[in-house]
Design an enzyme around this catalytic site. Structure first.
Site, PDB file in Angstrom:
ATOM      1  N   GLY A  55     -27.195 149.675 -10.942  1.00 23.30           N
ATOM      2  CA  GLY A  55     -26.053 151.049 -10.965  1.00 23.30           C
ATOM      3  C   GLY A  55     -26.782 151.996  -9.541  1.00 23.30           C
ATOM      4  O   GLY A  55     -27.921 151.806  -9.437  1.00 23.30           O
ATOM      5  N   CYS A  82     -32.608 145.819 -10.738  1.00 28.68           N
ATOM      6  CA  CYS A  82     -32.421 146.814 -10.433  1.00 28.68           C
ATOM      7  C   CYS A  82     -32.167 148.145 -10.882  1.00 28.68           C
ATOM      8  O   CYS A  82     -33.288 148.578 -12.150  1.00 28.68           O
ATOM      9  CB  CYS A  82     -31.001 146.876  -9.311  1.00 28.68           C
ATOM     10  N   LYS A 369     -11.611 133.156 -12.229  1.00 31.19           N
ATOM     11  CA  LYS A 369     -11.170 132.622 -10.699  1.00 31.19           C
ATOM     12  C   LYS A 369     -11.183 131.288 -11.145  1.00 31.19           C
ATOM     13  O   LYS A 369     -10.646 130.017 -10.786  1.00 31.19           O
ATOM     14  CB  LYS A 369     -10.920 133.497 -10.268  1.00 31.19           C
TER      15      LYS A 369
END
Length: 512
Positions: A55, A82, A369
């Site tokens: 973020g 992170c 997908k």
């Protein structure tokens, strides 16, 4: 169905969907939830593991997204990535500061291969860093398991509490061994068995739809794209002729595509369903006459689709269920309250206001997908349809710059068919998207002994892993040369061919 699950808690990271996809590639089911999800809901879902995303915020600022430190007491393994790694350090008594040197891009990290997270990985590995803060001191009880020349805590862990953290991003392809790291987390740390398989999903989804729908009538707007096609076949397998599919051919599809859709889903196709094809080409061309602005064209095409579908639905009468081809990225975006929309999307989202139905069914809402394509293969849908590249809802209407006319549609259909045919013949693979578009530029040319004043076709091909960014593909010159020769010789009304070398950004992937 009770399945093992890993939860991704989103702290505003741009890679939240990518983390979930990578976990699912390890055959482990994964969902993305906002970081505000309550501990009670997390307990109720009973995940095998939890992953904190990255973020843009700084953990030591008051308004930064956070979570209750109690999450570390649930006994569920946690991997912080992170920002997620810094948050773990911050909440557990470590120290996070502005880094003297920011790291961005490929970085060589030295890792401790005795860690469960780094088993089977070289002690020096290339990772993707993207941070301005860093963990200056790990919390008590943690050991440092990775570092780079300017990042003293590139990875850390408290094995006894099953808490792990990486300053780098294992989910992106730039991290050489990232997939192995995530696999190590879900199998070595979380103890998953890997029961997320497409054959079992298809089987359970058919059963679930059959139970939900019972003897009800189902209506599906079939575009011929991957999502709506897989949804239609899945429903056909579940309830047969209780399903009616309405296919609106707006005349802006690729060459022969309307006939291809009818061949698969129509009365002579292999599936048990009711198929209605509406040939609305002239109606669309009339509506688009004189319109040149791309966003206005999108809106006209989307609204006209709703009008045509509404007319057909009225003929059918009341139905119990309306099928929507919603897939998991749509669910994540709406669930996390994000809306980074730079163009209007042509979808059946507006239909519930116009159609007489009781409930929406979304058989693909759990799938990414690539998983939709895998489900399509499992269902036996022809490969050319399952692997079809993305195609915008407004179709060629936005690949024609300026006014849309029947002649321009013919030009771009023929040019695009030649381009796709030659790419296939050349065996070029790995392209994210490629197509021909029609510019509104006309220029002087010479064909035979005559002067021409015709259109220029633009060829586009991009390489991309996520469609958020893209680079122009380096198509071999001999292929471009052959495509150009064929287009100017075989497509009436064209005397020039350009190749678009622009990436995204600054361009979009589509050419509109």
């Amino acid at each position: 169905m009770n399945r093992e699950m890993v939860i991704v808690l989103d702290f505003g990271g741009q890679y939240n969907q990518l983390i979930a996809r990578r976990v699912r590639e390890c055959s482990v089911y994964c969902e993305v939830l906002p970081h505000t999800t309550s501990l009670d809901e997390i307990r109720e879902r009973n995940p095998r593991g939890i992953i904190f995303t990255g973020g843009p915020a700084s953990v030591y600022k008051e308004d930064s997204p956070t979570i209750s430190p109690e999450i570390f007491e649930l006994g569920i393994p946690v991997l912080g990535i992170c920002y997620g790694s810094q948050l773990m350090a911050h909440l557990l008594g470590g120290r996070v500061e502005t880094a003297p040197v920011s790291e961005y891009g490929h970085t060589e990290v030295e890792v401790d291969v005795s860690s469960k997270l780094f088993q089977g990985i070289s002690s020096k590995t290339v990772c993707w860093m993207s941070h301005t803060d860093y963990i200056a001191a790990a919390p008590e009880g943690f050991r440092i398991t990775g570092y780079s020349p300017v990042c003293p805590v590139a990875a850390m862990e408290c094995e006894s509490r099953k808490l792990y953290a990486t300053q780098f991003h294992p989910e992106v392809l730039h991290t050489k061994d990232g997939k192995q790291m995530l696999s190590n987390f879900v199998y070595n740390v979380c103890g998953c068995s890997g029961d997320w398989k497409m054959d079992s999903f298809v089987e359970s989804a058919i059963q679930a739809m059959r139970e939900k729908i019972g003897s009800g009538k189902v209506l599906c707007a079939l575009s011929g794209g991957v999502d709506s096609s897989v949804a239609a076949v899945l429903l056909s397998k579940a309830v047969g002729r209780q399903l009616t599919c309405v296919f609106v051919d707006h005349g802006l599809l690729r060459k022969n595509e309307g006939d291809e859709v009818e061949a698969v889903f129509g009365p002579n196709g292999p599936y048990e369903l009711n198929f209605i094809r509406v040939n609305a080409q002239e109606r669309y061309y009339e509506k688009l006459k004189g319109v040149t602005e791309p966003e206005e064209k999108r809106k006209i095409i989307g609204e006209e689709f709703i009008r045509v579908f509404e007319e057909e639905a009225k003929k059918i009468g009341a139905v119990d269920f309306l099928v929507q081809g919603t897939i998991y990225p749509d669910v994540i975006e709406s669930g996390l309250g994000k809306s980074a929309v730079i163009k209007s999307h042509h979808n059946v989202g507006g239909l519930p206001d116009y159609v007489d139905f009781k409930e929406i069914v979304e058989p693909l809402r759990l799938l990414f997908k690539d998983e939709v394509r895998a489900a399509g293969r499992e269902l036996g849908i022809p490969e050319y349809l399952v692997s079809r590249q993305p195609f915008p809802g407004p179709g060629l209407g936005i690949r024609i710059i300026g006014e849309v006319t029947a002649e321009k549609v013919r030009i771009v259909q023929d040019a695009d068919a030649i381009y796709r045919e030659e790419i296939a013949k050349a065996g070029i693979e790995g392209l994210g998207q490629y197509f021909a578009a029609l510019s509104n530029m006309r220029s002087v040319g010479v064909m035979g002994d005559e002067r021409t004043y015709d259109y220029a076709v633009v060829l586009r091909a991009v390489m991309t892993s996520d469609f958020m960014t893209a680079e122009a593909a380096e198509i071999p010159w001999d292929v471009l040369h052959k495509v150009t020769n064929r287009i100017v010789n075989e497509v009436k009304g064209v005397n020039r061919v350009f190749y678009d070398c622009t990436g995204k950004p600054p361009a979009t992937i589509e050419f509109e």
